[in-house]
Each structure stands twice: as C-alpha cells, then as structure tokens.
Motif scaffolding. Structure first.
Motif, PDB file in Angstrom:
ATOM      1  N   GLU A 167       2.655  93.500  84.152  1.00  0.00           N
ATOM      2  CA  GLU A 167       3.875  93.781  84.880  1.00  0.00           C
ATOM      3  C   GLU A 167       5.053  93.775  83.907  1.00  0.00           C
ATOM      4  O   GLU A 167       4.926  93.356  82.758  1.00  0.00           O
ATOM      5  CB  GLU A 167       4.079  92.729  85.980  1.00  0.00           C
ATOM      6  N   HIS A 168       6.202  94.233  84.394  1.00  0.00           N
ATOM      7  CA  HIS A 168       7.370  94.336  83.525  1.00  0.00           C
ATOM      8  C   HIS A 168       8.358  93.208  83.805  1.00  0.00           C
ATOM      9  O   HIS A 168       8.538  92.788  84.947  1.00  0.00           O
ATOM     10  CB  HIS A 168       8.056  95.697  83.714  1.00  0.00           C
ATOM     11  N   ASP A 169       8.992  92.728  82.728  1.00  0.00           N
ATOM     12  CA  ASP A 169      10.043  91.720  82.887  1.00  0.00           C
ATOM     13  C   ASP A 169      11.131  92.277  83.801  1.00  0.00           C
ATOM     14  O   ASP A 169      11.358  93.488  83.854  1.00  0.00           O
ATOM     15  CB  ASP A 169      10.656  91.369  81.533  1.00  0.00           C
ATOM     16  N   GLU A 170      11.812  91.389  84.498  1.00  0.00           N
ATOM     17  CA  GLU A 170      12.886  91.842  85.383  1.00  0.00           C
ATOM     18  C   GLU A 170      14.094  90.936  85.235  1.00  0.00           C
ATOM     19  O   GLU A 170      13.974  89.718  85.097  1.00  0.00           O
ATOM     20  CB  GLU A 170      12.414  91.837  86.842  1.00  0.00           C
ATOM     21  N   ASN A 171      15.273  91.554  85.234  1.00  0.00           N
ATOM     22  CA  ASN A 171      16.501  90.775  85.252  1.00  0.00           C
ATOM     23  C   ASN A 171      16.586  90.021  86.574  1.00  0.00           C
ATOM     24  O   ASN A 171      16.246  90.560  87.631  1.00  0.00           O
ATOM     25  CB  ASN A 171      17.724  91.687  85.102  1.00  0.00           C
ATOM     26  N   ILE A 172      17.024  88.782  86.504  1.00  0.00           N
ATOM     27  CA  ILE A 172      17.124  87.957  87.702  1.00  0.00           C
ATOM     28  C   ILE A 172      18.468  87.254  87.722  1.00  0.00           C
ATOM     29  O   ILE A 172      19.148  87.155  86.702  1.00  0.00           O
ATOM     30  CB  ILE A 172      15.987  86.906  87.773  1.00  0.00           C
ATOM     31  N   THR A 173      18.848  86.763  88.878  1.00  0.00           N
ATOM     32  CA  THR A 173      20.069  85.971  88.988  1.00  0.00           C
ATOM     33  C   THR A 173      19.787  84.547  88.533  1.00  0.00           C
ATOM     34  O   THR A 173      18.632  84.109  88.449  1.00  0.00           O
ATOM     35  CB  THR A 173      20.564  85.943  90.434  1.00  0.00           C
ATOM     36  N   PHE A 174      20.867  83.825  88.259  1.00  0.00           N
ATOM     37  CA  PHE A 174      20.698  82.415  87.939  1.00  0.00           C
ATOM     38  C   PHE A 174      20.049  81.678  89.110  1.00  0.00           C
ATOM     39  O   PHE A 174      19.192  80.809  88.908  1.00  0.00           O
ATOM     40  CB  PHE A 174      22.044  81.780  87.604  1.00  0.00           C
ATOM     41  N   GLU A 175      20.420  82.054  90.325  1.00  0.00           N
ATOM     42  CA  GLU A 175      19.853  81.400  91.516  1.00  0.00           C
ATOM     43  C   GLU A 175      18.342  81.614  91.579  1.00  0.00           C
ATOM     44  O   GLU A 175      17.593  80.708  91.968  1.00  0.00           O
ATOM     45  CB  GLU A 175      20.522  81.945  92.768  1.00  0.00           C
ATOM     46  N   ARG A 176      17.890  82.807  91.185  1.00  0.00           N
ATOM     47  CA  ARG A 176      16.443  83.058  91.169  1.00  0.00           C
ATOM     48  C   ARG A 176      15.769  82.213  90.088  1.00  0.00           C
ATOM     49  O   ARG A 176      14.653  81.723  90.281  1.00  0.00           O
ATOM     50  CB  ARG A 176      16.183  84.547  90.929  1.00  0.00           C
TER      51      ARG A 176
END
Length: 326
Positions: A191-200
């Motif tokens: 799978e590919h890395d994904e940008n996430i929020t700090f909350e995630r």
C-alpha cells in the motif's frame, strides 16, 4: 528498526518494483531485506523470529525516481549520504550546542584483547551504519519550513498544506510563517503512504507518542535549519523516523537530514534568483527527475541515465556534504 522488514524479494514496502543485483555476501551477517536504495542485514547467528542485537544498514549507489530504480547508479552516493547522516547524528547528539537527542547508532568496533576490531565488513565500510534494533513507529515525521512541491500544489488549489490553512498571497518557495509538522502513515507492504492529520496520528500511536514525535521533529528541524543557514543553505523540508529502544526511549533512526530525505537550497540563489528553478535548485536527485520526466513517458523500462546526468547528480550530493561539514 525491527524485524518487521520483509525478507528480500522483488518489491519494497509500497509494492514498488526493485530490480537490483543480488545482495553482497558479508561475513558475519545475513541479508534480510533490500529497498530501493538500501540493504539490511542482521548478525548471521540471529535465529529466525528473534530480535537481532543490532542491524547493519548498507546504503547503495542505487538511485530511484518515479518509483523505479534506475541505471546506472550514482558513484559514491551511498558513502556520501552515510557520511552526511553520521555528521548530523553527531551534531544532534550535542555538537551543535543543543541537547543530546538519542539515536540508533551503536558501536562499530569491539575491543579484542588490546586491539579495536571493526564490526562493519570491509566491503561496505564508509557506506554502512551499525544500529540498534528499535520498535519503529508507523509515522513518517515530515516538517516543512518552506512552501514548495506537493505543498505548493495543494496551497494553490485549497489555500492549505496537508489540510492546514495558510495565509493568502504566498508564492512557490516562500518561507512559511512557522514550520509545519505534517505526518504521514507508513502503510503496510503493498500500500502507499498517506498524509494524515495530527489527530489521526494520535489514533494510531496514542496522544503521548504523537506529541513526542511532533515536538522532537520540530526541535530537530529548527536546530538543523540554524546549522544549515550558518553555512549558506536553506533546509526547506525534511522527514524523520523514530522508534522506541528497550528502555522506552524515543530514538531517532533511519537516515537523517540527507539529500534523499531532505530538500536543501542555496540561500543566496533563493534570495536572488528570478525563477523558481533558480531559487530552488536542490542538492539532490532533482537533476535525474527532470531528465527522466523529459525523456520517458513512464511506460516500460526507464532509459539509462546519460553520463553527464550521473556526474552532475554526484557533484550536487558531494557539494552539499562539503558545504555543511567544511
């Protein structure tokens, strides 16, 4: 790093095809994994399923772009980037005047009688690091100090970077009001890395670890930026990886602040350049990306890199090392 890395096959964690020569046979070590540019070994006497006492990380001269390993490699690239990474680990251990930040390096010599014996095999001396095994966290810790790349594209479309609102009127290459921490989730293999929020990130690793990753990443970025600026360089953005050691100490790992993990610009060119290309000419493989984008439609096997492109890219890596460490 833990034993979660896959045994060498044909693909990296993001399912990208890697076509490389067979790994080196190194005395005292067993190969367990190859990524696009680095190879990982454990001591040969490590039992299957057992956490290794330490790992050997070998940086090759391979170069990748657009998720493909290219040919030929960049001569001395592995040694240049390893040397730079080791220099930065030393700076962050206190040589820059700041507090000592724990890192994953371990002793690469052992005392046998009255003689110091190298633990890194001769064949990979200069481009290898002997490191402790860590419980690596699934967060890639990205810090952006300047607006560029994918951040610039998102800002033009949405006025944000990784969902974080920014003031109006910024241009490509502008310094951000404050460095931004924009974590990414290191996805499982295939799978590919994904940008996430700090909350995630809090949901993934817990509030305490998420906050520690953010705060430590921003501290390191600010210290490294100060060091770079004193040498006429701009550290536009970078990424870090961390893991917990056996004592529960959050520890800086992987490579750090190299041309492959960071975007550096010449400060004078950034101030005086009249085009984005002049202002933001980076000390990395952008030369390779530009040539490949102009000469390959991303179908089939990529073409071999011309000797001039290889030489210019090596010179940029070497120039960054010289500017930072001289």
């Amino acid at each position: 790093m833990t034993q979660s890395a896959p045994v060498r096959g044909a693909r990296t964690r993001n399912n990208e095809r890697v076509t490389t020569a067979p790994p080196l046979e190194l005395p005292g070590f067993r190969h367990i994994y190859s990524g696009k540019v680095r190879d990982l070994y454990v001591p040969a006497d490590t039992a299957e399923g057992e956490a290794p006492a330490h790992l050997l990380v070998v940086a090759s001269d391979r170069v990748s772009a657009f998720d493909r390993v290219l040919s030929p490699g960049i001569p001395d690239k592995g040694e240049l980037l390893t040397t730079l990474s080791l220099w930065w680990f030393d700076q962050l251990a206190g040589a820059d005047g700041g507090r000592s930040i724990p890192n994953h390096l371990t002793a690469d010599h052992a005392l046998v009688g009255d003689e110091a014996v190298a633990l890194i095999p001769d064949a990979v001396q200069g481009r290898s690091m002997l490191v402790r095994s860590l419980d690596m966290q699934p967060i890639e810790c990205v810090v952006r100090g300047y607006l560029t790349g994918s951040g610039w594209a998102e800002y033009r479309a949405e006025g944000t970077v990784c969902g974080i609102p920014l003031p109006e009127g910024l241009n490509d290459g502008d310094r951000l009001p404050e460095p931004l921490y924009t974590p990414a989730f290191k996805a499982p293999m295939g799978e590919h890395d994904e940008n996430i929020t700090f909350e995630r990130s809090v949901e993934l690793v817990g509030a305490e670890t998420a906050s520690a990753l953010r705060d430590l990443s921003l501290e390191i970025y600010r210290r490294a930026s100060t060091t770079a600026e004193a040498r006429g360089l701009i550290l536009a953005d970078t990424k870090f990886e961390f893991g917990y050691d056996d004592d529960g100490v959050l520890t800086l790992a992987d490579e750090v602040l190299t041309s492959d993990s960071s975007r550096y610009w010449d400060a004078e060119a950034w101030r005086t350049g009249s085009t984005p290309a002049q202002r933001m000419a980076s000390f990395d493989k952008q030369i390779v990306r530009n040539w490949l984008a102009a000469n390959w439609d991303k179908q089939g096997e990529p073409p071999a890199l011309p000797a001039e492109i290889v030489e210019r890219t090596r010179d940029r890596y070497a120039e960054l090392l010289r500017l930072l460490t001289s």
